[in-house]
Scaffold this active site. Sequence first.
Site, PDB file in Angstrom:
ATOM      1  N   LYS A 114       0.879  -1.329  -0.015  1.00 16.68           N
ATOM      2  CA  LYS A 114       0.120  -0.121  -0.068  1.00 16.68           C
ATOM      3  C   LYS A 114       0.769   1.228  -0.095  1.00 16.68           C
ATOM      4  CE  LYS A 114      -3.665  -0.381   2.175  1.00 16.68           C
ATOM      5  NZ  LYS A 114      -4.887  -0.611   3.414  1.00 16.68           N
TER       6      LYS A 114
ATOM      7  N   ARG B 197      -3.615   2.858   8.514  1.00 17.64           N
ATOM      8  CA  ARG B 197      -3.845   1.661   7.743  1.00 17.64           C
ATOM      9  C   ARG B 197      -2.785   0.962   7.763  1.00 17.64           C
ATOM     10  NH1 ARG B 197      -6.950   3.461   2.277  1.00 17.64           N
ATOM     11  NH2 ARG B 197      -8.009   1.493   2.767  1.00 17.64           N
TER      12      ARG B 197
ATOM     13  N   GLY C 273      -8.204  -7.075   4.399  1.00 16.52           N
ATOM     14  CA  GLY C 273      -9.377  -6.994   5.561  1.00 16.52           C
ATOM     15  C   GLY C 273      -8.463  -8.120   6.606  1.00 16.52           C
TER      16      GLY C 273
ATOM     17  N   MET D  11      -5.934  -7.178   8.371  1.00 12.39           N
ATOM     18  CA  MET D  11      -5.126  -6.366   9.375  1.00 12.39           C
ATOM     19  C   MET D  11      -5.950  -5.168   9.747  1.00 12.39           C
ATOM     20  SD  MET D  11      -1.328  -7.161   8.694  1.00 12.39           S
ATOM     21  CE  MET D  11      -1.155  -6.545   7.106  1.00 12.39           C
TER      22      MET D  11
ATOM     23  N   ARG E 251      -3.399  -1.257  -6.454  1.00 11.94           N
ATOM     24  CA  ARG E 251      -2.469  -2.445  -6.248  1.00 11.94           C
ATOM     25  C   ARG E 251      -2.891  -3.141  -7.399  1.00 11.94           C
ATOM     26  NH1 ARG E 251      -5.954  -4.674  -1.022  1.00 11.94           N
ATOM     27  NH2 ARG E 251      -7.825  -4.857  -2.044  1.00 11.94           N
TER      28      ARG E 251
ATOM     29  N   HIS F 266     -15.681  -7.738   0.997  1.00 10.26           N
ATOM     30  CA  HIS F 266     -14.655  -8.673   1.808  1.00 10.26           C
ATOM     31  C   HIS F 266     -14.947  -9.997   1.075  1.00 10.26           C
ATOM     32  CE1 HIS F 266     -13.519 -11.387   4.783  1.00 10.26           C
ATOM     33  NE2 HIS F 266     -12.546 -10.643   5.130  1.00 10.26           N
TER      34      HIS F 266
ATOM     35  N   SER G 139      14.723 -42.255 -10.664  1.00  9.91           N
ATOM     36  CA  SER G 139      13.488 -41.583 -10.465  1.00  9.91           C
ATOM     37  C   SER G 139      13.258 -41.460  -8.963  1.00  9.91           C
ATOM     38  CB  SER G 139      12.221 -42.473 -10.993  1.00  9.91           C
ATOM     39  OG  SER G 139      11.154 -41.661 -10.884  1.00  9.91           O
TER      40      SER G 139
ATOM     41  N   CYS H 177       8.817 -39.192  -9.780  1.00 10.65           N
ATOM     42  CA  CYS H 177       7.354 -39.894  -9.890  1.00 10.65           C
ATOM     43  C   CYS H 177       6.479 -39.755  -8.800  1.00 10.65           C
ATOM     44  CB  CYS H 177       7.438 -41.202 -10.399  1.00 10.65           C
ATOM     45  SG  CYS H 177       8.474 -42.318  -9.481  1.00 10.65           S
TER      46      CYS H 177
ATOM     47  N   TYR I  30      12.884 -34.682 -16.059  1.00 11.18           N
ATOM     48  CA  TYR I  30      11.177 -34.728 -16.021  1.00 11.18           C
ATOM     49  C   TYR I  30      10.666 -35.057 -14.718  1.00 11.18           C
ATOM     50  CZ  TYR I  30      11.479 -40.072 -15.382  1.00 11.18           C
ATOM     51  OH  TYR I  30      11.841 -41.044 -14.651  1.00 11.18           O
TER      52      TYR I  30
END
Length: 904
Positions: free
Chosen positions: A27, A96, A105, A107, A340, A456, A787, A855, A875
């Site tokens: 902010k 704020r 919402g 804090m 933001r 909210h 693997s 895997c 992979y």
Amino acid sequence: MSENKDQKFVYDFTEGNRDLKDLLGGKGANLAEMTNLGLPVPPGFTITTDACKVYLDSGEAPAALRDEVTAHLQALEAKMGKKLGQSDDPLLVSVRSGAKFSMPGMMDTVLNIGLSDESVVGLAKQADNERFAWDSYRRLIQMFGKTVLGVEGELFEDALDEAKAAKKVTVDTDLDAADLKKLVKAFKKIVAKEAGREFPQNAREQLDLAVEAVFNSWNTDRAKLYRRQERIPGDLGTAVNVCSMVFGNLGPDSGTGVAFTRDPASGHQGVYGDYLQNAQGEDVVAGIRNTVPLSDLEQLDKKSYDQLMQIMETLETHYKDLCDIEFTIERGQLWMLQTRVGKRTAGAAFRIATQLVDQGLIDEAEALRRVNGAQLAQLMFPRFDDQAKTELLGRGIAASPGAAVGKAVFDSYTAVKWSRSGEKVILIRRETNPDDLDGMIASEGILTSRGGKTSHAAVVARGMGKTCVCGAEDLDVDTKRRRLTTSAGQVIEEGDVVSIDGSTGKVYLGEVPVVPSPVVEYFEGRMHAGADEADELIGAVHRIMSYADGVRRLRVRANADNAEDALRARRFGAQGIGLCRTEHMFLGERREMVERLILADTESEREEALSALLPLQKKDFVELFEAMDGLPVTVRLLDPPLHEFLPDITELSVRVALAEARKDPNENDLRLLQAVHKLHEQNPMLGLRGVRLGLVIPGLFAMQVRAIAEAAAIRKDAKGDPRAEIMIPLVGTVQELEIVREEADAIIAEVEAATGTSLKLTIGTMIELPRAALTADQIAEAAQFFSFGTNDLTQTVWGFSRDDVEASFFTAYLEKGIFGVSPFETIDRDGVGSLVRHAAKLGRATRPDLKLGVCGEHGGDPESVHFFHEVGLDYVSCSPFRIPVARLEAGRAAAEGDKGSDSR
């Protein structure tokens, strides 16, 4: 964090910029950026996250902070031409929170700091609006009392409701100055009684206490819960923004609103947001009064509307993304209070990313970074069947898409309680507030009767990917009686099943059937870009997936044990099979055959059992190699915990005992019970399984290797291209692998000679034991590939039995913050991950061309995929439905240059 004597703890809005989010919070950094852009931002200053860290560590604010705040406050007073707390024309400020990552919402905020019994009179005179002044004062006492002094918020709400009832009005704007003066007295009595002190009349005391309250709000239960949910680090702290107040509650020519530069639900361009006349900002985001669409502002205040549209275009072009904006209009003067990068739904994320590419604002690599696997997974969830017979209860605002079905609950406690009992629930509230977060997390979806797309409920639901319908005004929610009443008088009690559609805003009675998502149909080849109304989304997904496939280094394979799963995986983009679990081929009718093999007393019995299994295994592999023709298929030899293929010892013991009681013993059962007792294990997961079973039961692995080789020869003879890889499980030492490989090589050579075919089968192992990882250089001498079986590796590294610990104490560990996420869900980089990294390095030091894959379940987890890219695996392998997610994240890992992502 210790205090540095020369450290700067306060920055004016003119001093910062958007790159200082770590220090100024999101902010504060963005307020500074808007100030730098010359946009109308009320003057103010930011107290840094460093100050918060010192406070949280020591319990006291940094020694230098008070003087720095005083200096910046004096500069602000000089700029505004008024002083904080003066009686005739007071300067008022807001306090704020503002963390690095958006936590909507979670804090605390306090508005109208600086009002007192004296200064409220001066404010009324200066504004020539007595009602406005007393409305602002009652808001301060209410917010300060709840946030700073810990007074229960419902006490203020009840007093406000009583005031409206006494006046016979339904909205607070209908209360006049006299009513509000009475309300201020009532609020002050509540504070004195509940907090044990009077409401402070000194403006600087108000300011200092409010700053400390915002610091403390970083560690409230709801903030910690939200951080765990969003995987935000707990040591960042929050900045505090002190901003000169501008007032949207000065009358009909004033107001407050929230705007988006694009629709955060769909991604479509247009005018999106909410506006509320004669109100302060908290009224909009709290959803306590229903707003009007932002487009209505054009008729209410054309000048401010046009200016806002221009600013929105400036901000979106500057940030090159969807921007979420808070603004206030004070008597026709527009002020920007926040911007933001806005939270958005999964579908909006894909659409917006490709739109911005087409507009030339970002390139394809940035578009790929703007989306993530969790969003793609959301798009693959089922949706309601349009053709189903439904009973419509009402309709609200489509705030966050999805199809959610569950039992109606009317408070967060019940939502959590029922969810933990296995029930699916829909949380229904008039409006949500930050205290509802745990209930929102536990629910399938959220339904509110108040609020809009910027309330909210809507903002938090979009951030979590939860289905949400807001502002369903025709539904009356009675939380005390735990019921919902429709405009037609129909009553829905707690426990009744409802369905909510976050894409249309419709609310239905009962369970509505679902159908596959268009995105799943696209991946399966049943829908193409341009096919129907969903074509824009499909087109966006197609473009981003194509780019991800083009840049990723990691290949993506599937965990599949039969031809049907293999074909589905191939349609989803699998580049082979990374794990075929042959023990899954022996369930059902074949289980008895394996049981006979394990319990065989003689060589002839064993040979008979193996001979019966060989043709069945060969048929399995022929089908699998046909489905995956031309792609690698890694076949793991039999790795069952032994108890899965033996008769239940308790059931067998009872059967034998009953037979003996009848004096009719069954010799076969007696022999079987003796054998089961002999093989019974206290911990089968660490017992006779994997390579150990293959070495103890002669011919078992030889039968499987022969079946694989002969199936490959059959496929090759049919002009196919089988690419089988034989994987030996649970190896802990190279000697185990050498013995099995020597036998396997001989069998393969024998099949090649008999069929006249060159098979080129490779033989490798699973790394799933810590010892295997630590001696990987030795094991690589006998293995052509590794693997990593990260499920078992996690169990053995942590000493966890997954089936037991997840049910017994994982919930407590997550709640206490010991785990940010289950180590079975996302790889533990520091422990299990370090072994993977170490084994990969050792293995390739011995054999530079060693193929490396994974895997375990982590192969389809977005965060884990980035780690596997980083350590250089070739992979990942995962279940068929997670393949698109793994493909996308492998592309993102490449696009992000191994740095990981801060996107949330």
